[in-house]
Enzyme design. Structure first.
Site, short mmCIF file in Angstrom:
data_model
loop_
_atom_site.label_atom_id
_atom_site.label_comp_id
_atom_site.label_asym_id
_atom_site.label_seq_id
_atom_site.Cartn_x
_atom_site.Cartn_y
_atom_site.Cartn_z
N LYS A 142 0.84 -1.20 0.00
CA LYS A 142 0.00 0.00 0.00
C LYS A 142 0.87 1.26 0.00
O LYS A 142 2.06 1.18 0.34
CB LYS A 142 -0.91 -0.03 1.22
CG LYS A 142 -0.15 -0.06 2.53
CD LYS A 142 -0.98 -0.65 3.65
CE LYS A 142 -0.16 -0.63 4.94
NZ LYS A 142 -0.75 -1.47 5.98
N ARG B 153 -10.52 -0.80 14.83
CA ARG B 153 -10.25 0.12 13.73
C ARG B 153 -11.15 -0.28 12.56
O ARG B 153 -12.26 0.19 12.44
CB ARG B 153 -8.75 0.06 13.39
CG ARG B 153 -8.27 1.21 12.56
CD ARG B 153 -6.80 1.14 12.27
NE ARG B 153 -6.39 -0.08 11.59
CZ ARG B 153 -5.19 -0.29 11.08
NH1 ARG B 153 -4.25 0.64 11.20
NH2 ARG B 153 -4.90 -1.41 10.47
N TYR C 220 15.07 30.63 6.07
CA TYR C 220 13.87 31.31 6.55
C TYR C 220 13.96 31.63 8.04
O TYR C 220 14.40 30.80 8.83
CB TYR C 220 12.64 30.42 6.32
CG TYR C 220 12.13 30.46 4.89
CD1 TYR C 220 11.69 31.66 4.33
CD2 TYR C 220 12.10 29.30 4.13
CE1 TYR C 220 11.21 31.69 3.03
CE2 TYR C 220 11.62 29.32 2.83
CZ TYR C 220 11.17 30.52 2.28
OH TYR C 220 10.71 30.54 1.01
N MET D 44 10.89 24.44 1.51
CA MET D 44 10.04 23.53 0.75
C MET D 44 10.85 22.68 -0.23
O MET D 44 10.63 21.47 -0.37
CB MET D 44 8.97 24.31 -0.01
CG MET D 44 7.91 23.43 -0.65
SD MET D 44 6.69 24.37 -1.59
CE MET D 44 5.86 25.29 -0.31
C1 LIG Z 1 0.08 -2.29 6.57
C2 LIG Z 1 -0.43 -3.62 6.92
C3 LIG Z 1 0.44 -4.71 7.07
C4 LIG Z 1 1.94 -4.55 7.08
O1 LIG Z 1 2.35 -4.07 8.35
P1 LIG Z 1 3.88 -3.81 8.72
O2 LIG Z 1 3.84 -3.42 10.14
O3 LIG Z 1 4.34 -2.70 7.83
O4 LIG Z 1 4.61 -5.07 8.45
C5 LIG Z 1 -0.10 -5.95 7.25
N1 LIG Z 1 -1.45 -6.13 7.33
C6 LIG Z 1 -2.31 -5.11 7.22
C7 LIG Z 1 -3.76 -5.36 7.33
C8 LIG Z 1 -1.84 -3.83 7.03
O5 LIG Z 1 -2.69 -2.80 6.95
#
Ligand SMILES: *Cc1c(COP(=O)(O)O)cnc(C)c1O
Length: 349
Positions: A41, A136, A252, A300
């Site tokens: 992701k 969650r 800055y 930036m």
């Molecule tokens: C992001 C995520 C992972 C990976 O977690 P890490 O701590 O980065 O290894 C695994 N399962 C789910 C459902 C996640 O959202």
């Protein structure tokens, strides 16, 4: 008119594909009889799915996880098969469900409402996330007996550990809830552990583990130390070298005043690239291993460093931002996850 190719970038993110592949193989081995998948992701935690997915496929990964439907197309374009890809946020609208059906990518069903949306769209194989105490996203165990869940065709039943990297009994309690929950559900595969969860031992491995952070060189817990190598190496070009007299003000809001005559270098990276202002407190870049302390505010698009003691540093040289994630997290106060996912798209990957 055809737009010409842009010149080489002054900001680079080197991705060590060998290290990435080796990290996946290490995590797969540490997963015992389970297979390691991969959380990719947020554009593979900021490193870029175009490089990461082919590397992980070559290494042997066969199950991938993204969060949003907008992340699907680049992952498929990078070579993953639709059935190898799961979308963690599931189907939140009929349009999500229609897209899942059209692409063949499997949603992770997180609620009775999502189960209904999936069935109304025609359904098919999906995954099911159980919330085992993180509160969650995921089906509460009390909803497992619902007819909408019995009607699903489930590939992976999964849950997510809230504190796998901590010395706490929360993981063990989540494991008990998960074990109970999954007896009530028919699924082909079972998955619980993220990166840190892999280190909790075989009781947490089931059929599939889901490392993210550790693939990309993060170290969630000491138990994995020595198994993982750094993958991402940011570098920025020196655009200008200048002399600053005693009392000269840098950047800055004039937060830095030269205590003696200095030589400084201005680099082509800034907070818009994810190098936030917290780097200025104690942060440095390196040139051939020599330290270039950051002075003044991070702008930036620019950072100024002290190169008084690196007289050969020249305009056009590239400097390294130390991005060993444990140390960088200590320097900045950011988490290793934030450090990776902040890296902006002006980095040439
Ligand atoms: C992001 C995520 C992972 C990976 O977690 P890490 O701590 O980065 O290894 C695994 N399962 C789910 C459902 C996640 O959202």
């Amino acid at each position: 008119m055809t737009i010409p190719e842009p010149p080489p970038a002054t900001l680079r993110l080197k991705i060590d594909r060998e290290a990435l592949a080796a990290n996946w193989r290490a995590l797969d081995r540490l997963s015992g009889s389970a297979a390691a998948g991969a959380a990719i992701k947020a554009d593979a935690y900021g490193l870029g799915v175009a490089k990461v997915v082919p590397t992980l496929l070559d290494a042997g990964a066969r199950q991938f996880f993204v969060a949003h439907w907008s992340e699907v197309a680049p992952v498929l374009a990078a070579g993953a098969a639709p059935e190898q890809l799961a979308v963690l946020h599931g189907v939140n609208t009929p349009a999500d469900a229609a897209y899942a059906v059209a692409t063949g990518v499997r949603p992770v069903i997180n609620s009775l409402r999502q189960a209904a949306l999936w069935r109304e769209a025609g359904g098919g194989l999906c995954h099911l996330m159980i919330d085992t105490g993180m509160n969650r996203l995921g089906l509460p165990p009390s909803d497992i007996g619902d007819g909408a869940i019995a009607a699903l065709d489930i590939d992976i039943i999964l849950s997510h550990l809230a504190s796998a990297e901590d010395d706490t009994d929360q993981s063990a309690r989540q494991l008990v809830v998960f074990e109970t929950a999954r007896t009530g559900v028919k699924a082909r595969r079972t998955s619980l552990a993220n990166s840190a969860g892999i280190a909790l031992g075989s009781g947490y491995h089931f059929d599939l583990t889901r490392p993210g952070l550790a693939l990309y060189g993060g170290l969630p817990c000491e138990a994995l130390a020595g198994e993982l190598a750094q993958v991402a190496f940011p570098q920025a070009m020196v655009m200008q070298v200048r002399s600053v007299p005693t009392g000269g003000l840098v950047g800055y809001n004039a937060t830095f005043r030269a205590p003696h005559p200095m030589r400084t270098a201005t680099l082509s990276l800034g907070y818009a690239d994810g190098i936030l202002r917290c780097w200025a407190e104690g942060g440095a870049l390196l040139h051939e291993g020599r330290v270039l302390k950051i002075i003044g505010r991070v702008s930036m698009d620019m950072i100024v460093v002290d190169c008084t003691d690196v007289p050969d540093l020249a305009e056009g040289d590239f400097c390294d931002l130390p991005y060993s994630l444990v140390a960088a997290a200590e320097t900045t106060g950011l988490s290793q996850y934030e450090l990776l996912t902040l890296l902006g798209d002006r980095f040439a990957r």
